[in-house]
Structures are given as structure tokens and as C-alpha cells.
Scaffold this motif. Structure first.
Motif, PDB file in Angstrom:
ATOM      1  N   UNK A 150     -78.883 -56.640 -73.419  1.00 17.82           N
ATOM      2  CA  UNK A 150     -78.808 -55.147 -73.737  1.00 17.82           C
ATOM      3  C   UNK A 150     -80.009 -54.872 -74.355  1.00 17.82           C
ATOM      4  N   UNK A 151     -80.628 -55.802 -75.509  1.00 14.30           N
ATOM      5  CA  UNK A 151     -81.790 -55.634 -76.270  1.00 14.30           C
ATOM      6  C   UNK A 151     -83.045 -55.419 -75.032  1.00 14.30           C
ATOM      7  N   UNK A 152     -83.078 -56.171 -74.146  1.00 16.99           N
ATOM      8  CA  UNK A 152     -83.992 -56.110 -73.311  1.00 16.99           C
ATOM      9  C   UNK A 152     -84.098 -55.004 -72.471  1.00 16.99           C
ATOM     10  N   UNK A 153     -82.826 -54.605 -72.042  1.00 12.65           N
ATOM     11  CA  UNK A 153     -82.763 -53.376 -71.198  1.00 12.65           C
ATOM     12  C   UNK A 153     -83.009 -52.166 -72.083  1.00 12.65           C
ATOM     13  N   UNK A 154     -82.771 -51.953 -73.418  1.00 10.30           N
ATOM     14  CA  UNK A 154     -83.076 -50.861 -74.121  1.00 10.30           C
ATOM     15  C   UNK A 154     -84.379 -50.592 -74.718  1.00 10.30           C
ATOM     16  N   UNK A 155     -85.025 -51.849 -75.042  1.00 14.13           N
ATOM     17  CA  UNK A 155     -86.240 -51.877 -75.995  1.00 14.13           C
ATOM     18  C   UNK A 155     -87.373 -52.778 -75.435  1.00 14.13           C
ATOM     19  N   UNK A 156     -86.922 -53.290 -74.099  1.00 14.84           N
ATOM     20  CA  UNK A 156     -87.913 -54.247 -73.607  1.00 14.84           C
ATOM     21  C   UNK A 156     -89.002 -53.402 -72.878  1.00 14.84           C
ATOM     22  N   UNK A 157     -88.948 -52.085 -72.593  1.00 14.86           N
ATOM     23  CA  UNK A 157     -89.872 -51.374 -71.801  1.00 14.86           C
ATOM     24  C   UNK A 157     -90.434 -50.359 -72.866  1.00 14.86           C
ATOM     25  N   UNK A 158     -91.678 -50.669 -73.233  1.00 11.08           N
ATOM     26  CA  UNK A 158     -92.271 -50.134 -74.224  1.00 11.08           C
ATOM     27  C   UNK A 158     -93.548 -49.350 -73.576  1.00 11.08           C
ATOM     28  N   UNK A 159     -93.731 -48.185 -74.009  1.00 13.01           N
ATOM     29  CA  UNK A 159     -94.780 -47.405 -73.259  1.00 13.01           C
ATOM     30  C   UNK A 159     -95.389 -46.206 -74.361  1.00 13.01           C
ATOM     31  N   UNK A 160     -96.721 -46.562 -74.569  1.00 10.15           N
ATOM     32  CA  UNK A 160     -97.547 -45.525 -75.264  1.00 10.15           C
ATOM     33  C   UNK A 160     -97.730 -44.451 -74.618  1.00 10.15           C
ATOM     34  N   UNK A 161     -97.259 -43.345 -75.433  1.00  9.05           N
ATOM     35  CA  UNK A 161     -96.918 -41.895 -74.871  1.00  9.05           C
ATOM     36  C   UNK A 161     -98.124 -41.050 -75.534  1.00  9.05           C
ATOM     37  N   UNK A 162     -98.845 -41.357 -76.851  1.00  5.91           N
ATOM     38  CA  UNK A 162     -99.467 -40.585 -77.434  1.00  5.91           C
ATOM     39  C   UNK A 162    -100.601 -41.238 -78.287  1.00  5.91           C
ATOM     40  N   UNK A 163    -101.791 -40.891 -78.723  1.00  6.99           N
ATOM     41  CA  UNK A 163    -102.318 -41.263 -79.610  1.00  6.99           C
ATOM     42  C   UNK A 163    -102.760 -40.170 -80.895  1.00  6.99           C
ATOM     43  N   UNK A 164    -102.420 -40.637 -81.851  1.00  4.86           N
ATOM     44  CA  UNK A 164    -102.277 -39.896 -83.086  1.00  4.86           C
ATOM     45  C   UNK A 164    -103.720 -39.606 -83.803  1.00  4.86           C
ATOM     46  N   UNK A 165    -104.177 -38.385 -84.249  1.00  6.72           N
ATOM     47  CA  UNK A 165    -105.402 -38.095 -84.920  1.00  6.72           C
ATOM     48  C   UNK A 165    -105.732 -39.298 -85.906  1.00  6.72           C
TER      49      UNK A 165
END
Length: 120
Positions: A20-35
Motif C-alpha cells: 500500500x505504501x508503494x501504491x499510495x506514495x510511489x508515484x511522485x509527480x512534480x506539479x509546480x515550480x515555486x517562485x
């Protein structure tokens, strides 16, 4: 060699945790670059479905930064009558009221911890 039921329960527990850990947290995706001026964010929360509020850590001014979901700053406000001794957390009640915790206490010597309330 007979293995106990506890051993199998333990293996099942590990499987569930790791699976469940790899299912819930294994897919990381950068969605924003902060100022660039938001280098030390120590608090981030949703104001609503499309706006995030952030603040920097200690050593910075007590300013709230409003960001869209792509990380672009759309507004900022200085928090009146507040200092950023060590702002660590922020939340919103969903009705427009924002709470900021000036609760950083790394050396365990602060006696002035506080929560700021900003009415929306």
C-alpha cells in the motif's frame, strides 16, 4: 520446520504495509515550480480548490503568499501585528479564516509561542 501463525501474520502485515505504501506514495509527480523568493516554505495549505497559501520559515517577513496550482504567485499580504519568529504551520477553516502557528521551538527555549488568526 513449522512456522507459527504469528510469523505468517507478520509477513502479511509487511506485505500490506509495503504494497500500500508503494501504491499510495510511489508515484511522485512534480506539479509546480515555486517562485525563487519562496525558498524556505514551512507552511502550505489550501484556501480553496484553486488557491494555496504559503509562508516562509523564520528569518523572513510575516507574509502570506497566495499561489495558483501551478505555483505562480497571484497575491501576497503582510500579516499585520505579527512577526515571523519561527512560523511553522498554516491552515484554513474552509470559511476564509486562516490560522498561522508561530510555534517553531528548536532549542526548546521559546515562551512566546502563538497562533495568529486572520479573518477572511
Amino acid at each position: 520446520m513449522l512456522l507459527s501463525n504469528n510469523y505468517f501474520r507478520f509477513l502479511a502485515f509487511l506485505f500490506v504495509i509495503f504494497y500500500t505504501d508503494t501504491m499510495a506514495f510511489g508515484q511522485k509527480k512534480k506539479i509546480a515550480k515555486l517562485p525563487d523568493h519562496l525558498k524556505e516554505i514551512s507552511g502550505l495549505t489550501f484556501l480553496n480548490d484553486t488557491v494555496l497559501i504559503a509562508h516562509n520559515d523564520s528569518g523572513n517577513d510575516a507574509i502570506l503568499y497566495f499561489l495558483n496550482l501551478k505555483g505562480k504567485q497571484i497575491h501576497s499580504i503582510r500579516v499585520e501585528n505579527a512577526t515571523n519568529k519561527d512560523l511553522e504551520d498554516i491552515t484554513s477553516d474552509g470559511k476564509g479564516t486562516i490560522y498561522i502557528g508561530d510555534i517553531g521551538n528548536n532549542k526548546n527555549d521559546r515562551t512566546d509561542l502563538c497562533i495568529y488568526k486572520i479573518n477572511g
